[in-house]
Design an enzyme around this catalytic site. Sequence first.
Site, PDB file in Angstrom:
ATOM      1  N   GLY A 151       0.760  -1.316  -0.138  1.00 42.20           N
ATOM      2  CA  GLY A 151      -0.078   0.109   0.075  1.00 42.20           C
ATOM      3  C   GLY A 151       0.814   1.383   0.124  1.00 42.20           C
ATOM      4  O   GLY A 151       1.946   1.131   0.282  1.00 42.20           O
ATOM      5  N   CYS A 152       0.233   2.322  -0.111  1.00 46.66           N
ATOM      6  CA  CYS A 152       0.938   3.699  -0.155  1.00 46.66           C
ATOM      7  C   CYS A 152       1.507   4.263   0.941  1.00 46.66           C
ATOM      8  O   CYS A 152       2.435   4.484   1.150  1.00 46.66           O
ATOM      9  CB  CYS A 152      -0.147   4.728  -1.048  1.00 46.66           C
ATOM     10  SG  CYS A 152      -1.653   4.775  -0.424  1.00 46.66           S
ATOM     11  N   TYR A 153       0.522   4.008   2.139  1.00 45.25           N
ATOM     12  CA  TYR A 153       0.804   4.478   3.613  1.00 45.25           C
ATOM     13  C   TYR A 153       2.107   3.702   3.850  1.00 45.25           C
ATOM     14  O   TYR A 153       3.009   4.241   4.523  1.00 45.25           O
ATOM     15  CB  TYR A 153      -0.210   4.298   4.254  1.00 45.25           C
ATOM     16  CG  TYR A 153      -1.265   5.455   4.690  1.00 45.25           C
ATOM     17  CD1 TYR A 153      -0.632   6.712   4.503  1.00 45.25           C
ATOM     18  CD2 TYR A 153      -2.568   5.318   4.210  1.00 45.25           C
ATOM     19  CE1 TYR A 153      -1.498   7.663   4.619  1.00 45.25           C
ATOM     20  CE2 TYR A 153      -3.387   6.261   4.361  1.00 45.25           C
ATOM     21  CZ  TYR A 153      -3.098   7.494   4.476  1.00 45.25           C
ATOM     22  OH  TYR A 153      -3.798   8.615   4.513  1.00 45.25           O
TER      23      TYR A 153
END
Length: 348
Positions: A151-153
């Site tokens: 994921g991006c986070y």
Amino acid sequence: MLRDRATVGILGASGYTGAELIRILHRHPNVRIGALAAERQAGKPLGAVFPHLAPAGLPDLCKIDEIDFASLDIVFCALPHATTQAVVKALPDGLRIVDLSADFRLRDPDVYARTYGHPHQAPELQRIAVYGLTEHYREAVRGTRLVANPGCYTTTAELPLVPLVGERLIDLDEIVIDAKSGVSGAGRDPKPTSLFCEVGEGFAAYGVATHRHGPEIDQCLADFAGRRVTVSFTPHLVPMSRGIFATLYVRLSEAREPRDLHERLTAAYAGEPFVRVLPFAELPATQQVRGTNLCLIAVHPDRRQGRAILLSVTDNLVKGAAGQAVQNMNAMLGWDERTGLSDLALFP
């Protein structure tokens, strides 16, 4: 596996991540885009959904069951969470897959079920899936047919933390992640929380202590710490289109100084093309990575003795999604990981 060329398909081509995959892969010198699937937009030309991609001359959007998967070498799945498992189960055994959803990121089916609220539908595939934080799982990525793109986070938080937890330079029980995302991270489907009037001129936390990326970060850090790690993680939505800014608060291990963290990160990423450690106590900004596959990392001393502050920025649609997926494809197929990912930042 070294190949000269590859024909790719994109499932979920009508979302923001799908569009970013198209933008990157269209100019990739070793790739031909052979199929674009978007169930609700099937039958439409790509330019009718994304006018900025109209000049690309790519195939019309179609349904997944209309694709001849035997003609493809690799598929990118940019489908909503909880929908990819059934799709991937039905794909040919020899087809390589990079999944950008969360469906194969969590290795423990029980953790997945608790986090996403339903049982895993393809546990046999989960066992072969490799977590695709390329810089730290590179050899495993090269040898797999199924990559679970992070994921991006998680990407933005894990890249500065992994080298530090691996060397025990920080207290593993005192990691706080305060992260902010642009609105594109919420996807393209209309929902009240991502409407302009809801987001503009505002700044809001969400998923406090419950966000689904928390267990993903814990799992990754545990891989390198050699024991269980549980972080404090709070995400926020900010009124910008794209970008992730993570501020990480850490307690130093005994006799360590903030400059020790900087030296370790600088050494860890010295040969990495997509992770750049800034000079000590400099400040990164999301504008500096917009449109790129870069992660910028900075280390600052805290006001309190024995603590440090890490700052990390990425473009959530590139290094946090489509760009990292292409980097993983390059690794899977034996290509230079930089291929197709050399763009400089868009500024302002």
